[in-house]
Write an enzyme that holds these catalytic residues in place. Sequence first.
Site, PDB file in Angstrom:
ATOM      1  CE  LYS A 119      -2.248  -0.886   3.841  1.00 14.39           C
ATOM      2  NZ  LYS A 119      -1.677  -2.203   4.166  1.00 14.39           N
ATOM      3  CG  ASN A 142      -2.617   2.858   7.341  1.00 16.61           C
ATOM      4  OD1 ASN A 142      -2.882   2.991   8.534  1.00 16.61           O
ATOM      5  ND2 ASN A 142      -1.911   1.845   6.888  1.00 16.61           N
ATOM      6  CG  HIS A 189      -4.354  -6.280  10.552  1.00 17.39           C
ATOM      7  ND1 HIS A 189      -3.461  -5.724  11.445  1.00 17.39           N
ATOM      8  CD2 HIS A 189      -4.128  -5.687   9.350  1.00 17.39           C
ATOM      9  CE1 HIS A 189      -2.729  -4.821  10.813  1.00 17.39           C
ATOM     10  NE2 HIS A 189      -3.099  -4.791   9.548  1.00 17.39           N
TER      11      HIS A 189
END
Length: 451
Positions: A119, A142, A189
Amino acid sequence: MDLNGKRVLVVGLGSSGVASALFLKSRGARVTVSDSKSEDQLTEEIPALLDQGFVVETGGHGERTFQNQDLIVVSPGVSVDAEPIKQARALGQRVVGEIELASEFLLGKIVAITGSNGKTTTTTLTGEIFTASGLKTLVGGNIGTPAISLAEQATPETVTVLEVSSFQLETIRSFRPKTAAMLNVTPDHLDRHRTFAAYVDAKARIFENQQADDFAVLNGDDATCVEVGRRTHAEVFWFSRKRDVEQGAFVRNRGIVFRRGGSDEEIMPVSEIALKGAHNLENVLAAVCCGALMGCDAAKIRTAVREFKAVEHRLEYVATVSGVEYYNDSKATNVDATIKALESFPSGVHLILGGKDKGSDYTMLDELLRQRVKRVYTIGAAAEKIESQIKNAVEVVAAGTLESAVKQATASAQPGDIVLLAPACASFDQFENYEHRGRVFKKLVGGMLTR
């Protein structure tokens, strides 16, 4: 959204929480901030907030704090399953995340990028492509700069490129990017999302509000992305390093091609990409798609990609000491990212693994460990779990700390070897964040250069 005079609660005092609180107050809201951390743990944040007249609650979230609020803004680090958040929703209170709040005020177009890995590189490169093409560009989310911090700078002509995480996407309502990209989805996660399916669903929300005149960019080589591509209402563009695609970016004769409406446009030779690894070729293909869809000229895209170097902490070359190369991939916070890092080196790797476990399966590393890694040095809270799962694939040294791991790897490495920090874990057991971990690694390596 009219905030003047509204009672707003900001939950979580990370960077996005503080930025949200400051923005809300600037728009006339009556803001309370609440964090589960103690006052002693928030010594940097609290004084500035108190000086500006915020009501600050620390050491937990009081039930009464959540009552009679017009809006509750939740930071990404706060689970939506936290009891006060669940109760607020049950009572019909409006609960949103910082990325949703920002989207209400960001003028112009939004390009949003998500994925388990890549990302930051793709978001940064996409921003560089837009800038090189003369577009008024903002980059954040982010990646480091909270999206809400960009709102005051955005104009109707602005293109804002946002890196968005699954945590941020959990709390969207109307967030609608003009172009949304999903790079890949691999288990990550799971300590928060619990199941892979729930994690995929959170990621897929990036396309949730898009319409037929929007663009969805997905990895045609990733089975999960292919499945998610069937859910979107937007026009789909694929990227692939393995095959031609009907619409999107792909590799043909060692060159990158963008195809749209049956017309092919040659962008650049693959050989001009400075970034290492097949995963970075995928990141470039995704960025090329985003650039082409926003009207960027092929020559400008080529120049931006050719001049782009590795993002800090992402397979970042640090130095060569006594013939041994050191690479900082502190951003490799899950197993798939570590796999991609290892695939960039044929052999002779001394790998530093460990940190805070995220419910990962480290046996997925076994094949590459046998093929390419001489020794693994474990650090942090996950060390015992990692060793128990990989000990049959490679020699494991329980280093404990990053400093010890670097010292022992340096002592063992021979000229031509690689010392690689690619931890496959979060950093929060021993460091503030992955950036802090990466900076410490680079400082340790730099110290050997000055001896």
